[in-house]
Design a protein around this motif. Structure first.
Motif: not given
Length: 374
Positions: A208-216, A221-227, A244-253
């Protein structure tokens, strides 16, 4: 549709192009293995970059490419007569080749990927031999220029039989000063003779910590959303591309809503199920249709795993752990969900292949899950 309008098959929607993603997170071992081979004078002509989809294989391929294209072929002696050995894959930031690489205009680089289909109306489903012929032309024409050349095959497991055999001939008799970087999500699909002629660099999933850095690093553009990055890592399987696909397609929701829907089992909320199915209808919702099928597949796999190992932690959505503990409390339930996971995966693949109505396919799968929960 013109060729210029076709999407780049190597690019995850919403992500920076891997040639422009300068940082690679969590894959230190693979980088060190390549660097050790380079420093020992054992630079193999073929490298097979393997690991789950989206963990950084293309980013590593481009890091290696930038490194090679900015290194002289003969590094010469260092300060005290010893060979100068690089300690990382970071290139000289002032090297003139970098601007050409970032612009996609470096003449010493060729990317073999899926091209247009026969009617040029969409991308081909595989890499065809016509694309390999373009590669052979590149190798022939660029030989006269001298210097290093790099060929990236993204993805090698997308080559059809004719293309794979044509690439095999190049690996059997590699042209001078050429390094082949083969990206493979499923290396077992490659010809054994191709695998045997390459040295493997295996990349693993991220924490998870590596994911946060890799997504950034990978976001456009900019910082990753607050997830909740722990939940995102669980849902994406440690794959940055999937995240990234989950973020862009609102996959978490969407997954949270799916968990809520499954929480009504065995008395299914039919209106909720119909709403989910109808949200997948139409050309504009094609990506959502694929997302929903993938999330259902993921839910079933997590249900099967929960019966054997207990609900996964962290949760991928609120209430998921309690739901999986109820639906899959033991080994017998795990076997039932595993069988359903396999059969529903096959049904989804067949439904997409024959262009079955998306709403009908999603509703059919949900009803099968309901029957199993009963």
């Amino acid at each position: 549709m013109s060729l210029a309008d076709l999407p780049d098959p190597t690019l995850a929607p919403g992500a920076r192009h891997p040639r422009d993603t300068l940082r690679l997170v969590g894959q230190t071992r693979a980088e060190e293995d390549f660097l050790d081979a380079f420093n020992m004078g054992r630079l193999h002509h073929g490298w097979l970059l393997t690991g789950p989809r989206g963990v950084g294989k293309a980013t590593l391929a481009w890091r290696i490419t930038r490194f090679l294209m900015t290194r002289p072929e003969d590094d010469g002696p260092g300060l005290f007569g010893e060979p100068e050995q690089p300690t990382s894959l970071d290139p000289d930031p002032n090297h003139p080749a970098l601007s050409r690489i970032h612009a996609g205009s470096e003449p010493g680089i060729f990317v073999l990927k899926r091209g247009a289909n026969a009617t040029e109306s969409a991308l081909s489903q595989d890499i065809r031999v016509d694309e390999v012929r373009k590669l052979r032309s590149f190798l022939h024409l660029s030989a006269a220029e001298g210097g290093r050349r790099v060929v990236i095959i993204d993805a090698a497991d997308e080559m059809n039989t004719q293309a794979a055999n044509a690439v095999l001939k190049l690996l059997e008799e590699p042209p001078p000063r050429v390094t082949f970087l083969l990206i493979a999500h499923q290396p077992a699909r490659l010809l054994p003779t191709i695998r045997s002629r390459c040295r493997e660099l295996r990349l693993g999933t991220l924490t998870p910590d590596q994911m946060e850095a890799a997504i950034a690093a990978a976001e456009e553009e900019g910082e990753p959303p607050d997830l909740d990055h722990h939940a995102l890592a669980a849902l994406s399987g440690g794959s940055v591309g999937a995240a990234i696909r989950l973020i862009n397609q609102d996959g978490m929701t969407t997954y949270a809503k799916l968990v809520d829907l499954m929480g009504t089992l065995p008395r299914l909320d039919r209106l909720g199920a119909l709403a989910l199915a109808e949200s997948c209808v139409g050309k504009a919702n094609e990506n959502r249709f694929i997302l929903v099928l993938n999330l259902i597949d993921l839910f079933l796999s997590r249900a099967a795993r929960a019966g054997v190992m207990g609900p996964a932690h962290p949760e991928a959505a609120p209430g998921e752990a309690q739901l999986l503990a109820r639906l899959s409390p033991d080994d017998q339930a795990a076997m039932k969900w595993a069988a359903l996971h396999q059969s529903m995966g096959a049904r989804a693949a067949h439904g997409r292949a024959v262009n079955l109505d998306p709403a009908a396919l999603v509703m059919d799968i949900v009803l099968e899950i309901t029957a199993a929960a009963s």
